[in-house]
Design a protein around this motif. Sequence first.
Motif, mmCIF file in Angstrom:
data_model
loop_
_atom_site.group_PDB
_atom_site.id
_atom_site.type_symbol
_atom_site.label_atom_id
_atom_site.label_comp_id
_atom_site.label_asym_id
_atom_site.label_seq_id
_atom_site.Cartn_x
_atom_site.Cartn_y
_atom_site.Cartn_z
ATOM 1 N N LYS A 232 0.838 -1.204 0.000
ATOM 2 C CA LYS A 232 0.000 0.000 0.000
ATOM 3 C C LYS A 232 0.867 1.247 0.000
ATOM 4 O O LYS A 232 0.570 2.231 -0.693
ATOM 5 C CB LYS A 232 -0.919 -0.033 1.224
ATOM 6 C CG LYS A 232 -1.943 1.094 1.270
ATOM 7 C CD LYS A 232 -2.875 0.906 2.454
ATOM 8 C CE LYS A 232 -3.927 2.014 2.504
ATOM 9 N NZ LYS A 232 -4.834 1.835 3.663
ATOM 10 N N GLU A 235 2.491 1.713 -3.484
ATOM 11 C CA GLU A 235 1.501 2.227 -4.428
ATOM 12 C C GLU A 235 1.304 3.730 -4.221
ATOM 13 O O GLU A 235 1.231 4.500 -5.188
ATOM 14 C CB GLU A 235 0.170 1.502 -4.266
ATOM 15 C CG GLU A 235 -0.887 2.001 -5.255
ATOM 16 C CD GLU A 235 -2.181 1.223 -5.156
ATOM 17 O OE1 GLU A 235 -2.310 0.387 -4.238
ATOM 18 O OE2 GLU A 235 -3.064 1.452 -5.991
ATOM 19 N N TYR A 236 1.246 4.149 -2.952
ATOM 20 C CA TYR A 236 1.114 5.586 -2.675
ATOM 21 C C TYR A 236 2.326 6.354 -3.204
ATOM 22 O O TYR A 236 2.183 7.414 -3.831
ATOM 23 C CB TYR A 236 0.961 5.831 -1.179
ATOM 24 C CG TYR A 236 1.171 7.284 -0.811
ATOM 25 C CD1 TYR A 236 0.212 8.241 -1.115
ATOM 26 C CD2 TYR A 236 2.359 7.704 -0.208
ATOM 27 C CE1 TYR A 236 0.421 9.578 -0.829
ATOM 28 C CE2 TYR A 236 2.580 9.035 0.091
ATOM 29 C CZ TYR A 236 1.604 9.970 -0.219
ATOM 30 O OH TYR A 236 1.827 11.284 0.051
ATOM 31 N N PRO A 251 -1.595 7.357 2.585
ATOM 32 C CA PRO A 251 -2.552 6.304 2.918
ATOM 33 C C PRO A 251 -2.726 6.154 4.418
ATOM 34 O O PRO A 251 -1.801 6.405 5.193
ATOM 35 C CB PRO A 251 -1.917 5.047 2.301
ATOM 36 C CG PRO A 251 -0.455 5.352 2.267
ATOM 37 C CD PRO A 251 -0.365 6.822 1.989
ATOM 38 N N GLU A 254 -2.397 0.799 8.515
ATOM 39 C CA GLU A 254 -3.131 -0.448 8.721
ATOM 40 C C GLU A 254 -3.602 -0.542 10.176
ATOM 41 O O GLU A 254 -2.895 -0.165 11.091
ATOM 42 C CB GLU A 254 -2.223 -1.643 8.408
ATOM 43 C CG GLU A 254 -1.833 -1.759 6.933
ATOM 44 C CD GLU A 254 -2.955 -2.277 6.075
ATOM 45 O OE1 GLU A 254 -3.634 -3.226 6.504
ATOM 46 O OE2 GLU A 254 -3.165 -1.739 4.973
#
Length: 255
Positions: A232, A235-236, A251, A254
């Motif tokens: 994640k 990807e950011y 983001p 989690e």
Amino acid sequence: MTPPRTDRDDPTLEDAGLRDFLPLRSDLQIADYHALLMDDFQRIILDSLPEPLCRVAGAAAVLFSTDTADTGQPATFAGCDPEGLRFSGGALPLRAHPGKHLVFLEVPEGMYSFFTDFRTQRGEHLLFSPPPILYQRPTRLAKRMRLQGPLILLRKNGQQYAGMLHDFSLTGASFFTGTDTLALGEALLIDFDVVECGRCETVVTVLRKEARDARLKHLVAVRLLLTNAQRKKVEYLFLCHKYPQLRNHPPAPET
């Protein structure tokens, strides 16, 4: 609080153009540049143009001339005719360069790469000769972001080396380094910053390495071994580098 978003303001990885999937050329000759990606293209087609290829007018392409400073022109495949292959530009017209070119062409069933010679310009179209050899792969290349900057390598034995990032994607990265002691399959920790976006620190395994000249040293390709949270984050970083409007909205962690 995250501001309201519209579809226009909500970029995804699919917005990246074909050229974003390809590694930096780094002043390489087109034959040497193509050699970097040869492992990705498993099938070779000789002395013929596959019929499906000529039916995919409108497909994305990238054209590289022999000029080592040419970083690739995004283009649109405009179809086949008896004299060869036609390409057009998008918002910007294509620049005509004489001589041999390396072309990457994305079609629904995968990708082609090939060498071809520029023939002539007709209006907005550039016409190239039929390629004698086509290289094909059944899927798209992993999405790559052209990104250069310092990188730190840490081996299991505690040795630390400096490197220079070449490109990265959600699945891999490549970098230049002065050491030639890295072994294929070796696990390393890499650490680099994406300016104004954040830091990436993850375990990788060495897939390929190539000796270069005294200036560029050794080019090493690695696979990223990411947890879900790290994926994640990567990807950011990918999107943040491409879309500056995301830089204030990292983001959520989690839970």
